[in-house]
Design a protein around this motif. Structure first.
Motif, PDB file in Angstrom:
ATOM      1  N   UNK A   1       0.828  -1.215   0.000  1.00  0.00           N
ATOM      2  CA  UNK A   1       0.000   0.000   0.000  1.00  0.00           C
ATOM      3  C   UNK A   1       0.860   1.261   0.000  1.00  0.00           C
ATOM      4  N   UNK A   2       2.007   1.207   0.684  1.00  0.00           N
ATOM      5  CA  UNK A   2       2.898   2.370   0.748  1.00  0.00           C
ATOM      6  C   UNK A   2       3.920   2.395  -0.396  1.00  0.00           C
ATOM      7  N   UNK A   3       3.916   1.320  -1.198  1.00  0.00           N
ATOM      8  CA  UNK A   3       4.855   1.188  -2.322  1.00  0.00           C
ATOM      9  C   UNK A   3       6.301   1.330  -1.853  1.00  0.00           C
ATOM     10  N   UNK A   4       6.643   0.613  -0.776  1.00  0.00           N
ATOM     11  CA  UNK A   4       7.995   0.637  -0.233  1.00  0.00           C
ATOM     12  C   UNK A   4       8.757  -0.595  -0.695  1.00  0.00           C
ATOM     13  N   UNK A   5      10.056  -0.412  -0.955  1.00  0.00           N
ATOM     14  CA  UNK A   5      10.846  -1.580  -1.338  1.00  0.00           C
ATOM     15  C   UNK A   5      11.184  -2.405  -0.099  1.00  0.00           C
ATOM     16  N   UNK A   6      11.778  -3.557  -0.346  1.00  0.00           N
ATOM     17  CA  UNK A   6      12.042  -4.515   0.733  1.00  0.00           C
ATOM     18  C   UNK A   6      13.106  -4.048   1.715  1.00  0.00           C
TER      19      UNK A   6
END
Length: 181
Positions: free
Chosen positions: A141-146
């Motif tokens: 949902x936040x479009x954050x990478x790993x």
């Protein structure tokens, strides 16, 4: 001295998080929410909130005499965000506190730290009676990478807050090691 920020949207639990872990009585710049905020501040999901941080919250944790963590909670309302640039100066990292009932309220904090290249973790504050999303659902949902750690937490609980700060410090050190390469 290590300076860390606790950031996020309005009413997400920043003041509570600083207070739950600080070894000193935290400095708070809380003011009552007044009619002046009507139509300006969105109280959806936090209708019972009666105060707001207008400048900062400050707490301290002494790890040892040579290592002291200074915690600075940022104001969450848009009209006080001018404080963020000042508070971010000299900070080594940040916790972005998120509320899944109003996840969009943490987008500006994520953007702020990404633009500045300041390491951050996301602490998903698990409010009572709120649906519990998994960390990977929040990441998507936040479009954050790993590489950005995401943790479920309870900002009211000292041990939970300590764990978030430990993960933040590990993340800060890992980023520093990568930068030295």
């Amino acid at each position: 001295m290590v300076k860390l920020l606790i950031a996020g949207g309005f009413g997400v639990g920043k003041t509570t998080m600083v207070g739950s872990v600080s070894e000193i009585s935290p400095l708070r710049t809380e003011e009552s929410i007044t009619q002046a905020s009507a139509g300006v501040d969105d109280l959806t999901g936090v209708e019972s909130k009666t105060t707001t941080t207008v400048a900062l919250d400050f707490g301290r944790i002494t790890i040892n005499p040579e290592l002291i963590l200074y915690l600075f909670g940022t104001p969450g309302q848009d009209r006080f965000w001018f404080m963020w640039d000042e508070l971010a100066q000299g900070a080594l990292g940040a916790v972005v506190l998120a509320d899944t009932r109003r996840l969009e309220s943490c987008f500006p904090a994520v953007d702020f730290f990404e633009r500045r290249g300041l390491p951050f973790v996301v602490g998903v504050n698990c409010f009572d009676n709120a649906y519990r999303y998994g960390t990977e659902e929040v990441r998507a949902a936040l479009e954050l990478d790993d590489t950005v750690p995401i943790l479920l937490c309870d900002a009211r609980d000292r041990e939970s807050t300590k764990q978030v700060l430990v993960i933040l410090m590990q993340h800060v050190m890992a980023n520093a090691a990568l930068a030295r390469r």
